[in-house]
Design an enzyme around this catalytic site. Structure first.
Site, PDB file in Angstrom:
ATOM      1  N   SER A 135     -25.958   4.970  -1.247  1.00  0.00           N
ATOM      2  CA  SER A 135     -27.149   5.181  -2.075  1.00  0.00           C
ATOM      3  C   SER A 135     -27.851   3.846  -2.263  1.00  0.00           C
ATOM      4  O   SER A 135     -27.220   2.775  -2.157  1.00  0.00           O
ATOM      5  CB  SER A 135     -26.759   5.737  -3.443  1.00  0.00           C
ATOM      6  OG  SER A 135     -27.850   5.725  -4.343  1.00  0.00           O
TER       7      SER A 135
ATOM      8  N   TYR B 241     -21.794   5.429 -11.238  1.00  0.00           N
ATOM      9  CA  TYR B 241     -22.391   5.865  -9.974  1.00  0.00           C
ATOM     10  C   TYR B 241     -22.689   4.666  -9.082  1.00  0.00           C
ATOM     11  O   TYR B 241     -22.379   4.680  -7.888  1.00  0.00           O
ATOM     12  CB  TYR B 241     -23.663   6.660 -10.261  1.00  0.00           C
ATOM     13  CG  TYR B 241     -24.312   7.261  -9.037  1.00  0.00           C
ATOM     14  CD1 TYR B 241     -23.771   8.383  -8.419  1.00  0.00           C
ATOM     15  CD2 TYR B 241     -25.480   6.716  -8.500  1.00  0.00           C
ATOM     16  CE1 TYR B 241     -24.374   8.943  -7.302  1.00  0.00           C
ATOM     17  CE2 TYR B 241     -26.088   7.270  -7.393  1.00  0.00           C
ATOM     18  CZ  TYR B 241     -25.529   8.384  -6.794  1.00  0.00           C
ATOM     19  OH  TYR B 241     -26.129   8.942  -5.682  1.00  0.00           O
TER      20      TYR B 241
END
Length: 272
Positions: free
Chosen positions: A163, A176
């Site tokens: 990501s 995350y």
């Protein structure tokens, strides 16, 4: 690379019920791959939003099967990527069904946050770390031996979804960010370990993509709609899961043979 060039190749994709995982199943099936589509297909009480369902997984399998040369070339499998034995069972299923494994794609992911890390419930923090990072570790542990089991000259591919959060510090999303940074580091280390084996390891690093994770991110930040994330990307729009999947499909194929240890930004310029 033509569809015919992928005939007989076998892939396993986690997080396959929706989003980037689902799009990757479809992209590989279109290119002639046999695909085991793996998903938990259930909600997690530690997370505050709905995850993919068994109905969605079945729909992906049906849609991908319709695109494949052989409808039986795409099958679903229920597994929790946090459980090593379940991931091993999925790999064994792919190998047992189609005779081997040529690509493994770790696309399963979740998001949670909304508070500083030190205020985040332990169960929620662990769900993010264990799915986003631990799930990729478990997939590597189970799938890499199967990729190496193919006879030389091999062209196995281990792939993961990182990501833009792997390199950007996003407030209220520390777990995350940590998990995705871990994925990037894991891919680089795997590439070094696999060396000249013929099996490569690469990842994609998406930007703001129109998925359930982005919808939940908007809720975490108190935004009225997730489409507002389009403004942070130079392309001026959200990305589509199919755009990420097309890069993963390329990385899964023989034309990516010179690439290993790469974390490819597919982010609409977000990292600029």
């Amino acid at each position: 690379m033509s569809q015919q060039g992928h005939q007989g190749r076998v892939a396993l994709v986690t997080g396959a019920a929706r989003g980037i995982g689902a799009a990757t199943v479809l992209a590989l099936a279109e290119r002639g791959w046999s695909v085991l589509a793996v998903d938990l297909a259930a909600d997690d009480p530690a997370l505050g939003y709905a995850l993919g369902t068994s109905e969605q997984l079945d729909a992906v399998v049906a849609a991908a099967g319709a695109k494949a040369t052989d409808p039986g070339a795409v099958r679903g499998f229920i597994a929790d990527v946090r459980e090593g034995e379940a991931v091993q069972a999925a790999v064994d299923k792919a190998v047992g069904t189609w005779g081997g494994l040529d690509a493994a794609v770790g696309a399963a992911g979740v998001i949670a946050g909304g508070v500083p890390l030190w205020e985040m419930p332990v169960t929620t923090r662990q769900a993010v770390l264990d799915i986003c990072l631990g799930g990729v570790v478990n997939l590597a542990h189970a799938a890499v031996p199967a990729l190496l089991a193919r006879p030389e000259p091999r062209s196995g591919r281990f792939l993961a979804v990182a990501s833009a959060a792997a390199t950007k510090g996003l407030p209220l999303l520390a777990a995350y960010c940590a998990a995705k940074a871990g994925v990037a580091g894991l891919i680089r280390a795997l590439a070094a370990e696999l060396g000249s084996s013929g099996v490569t390891a690469n990842a994609v690093s998406p930007g703001s993509t129109d998925t359930g994770i982005l919808v939940e991110t908007a809720r975490i930040y108190g935004m009225p709609e997730h489409t507002r994330f389009r403004h942070q990307q130079p392309v001026g729009r959200l990305l589509e899961p199919t755009e990420i999947a097309s890069v993963l499909a390329f990385l899964a194929g023989p034309d990516s043979s010179a690439m290993t240890g790469a974390v490819v930004p597919v982010d609409g310029g977000l990292a600029l």
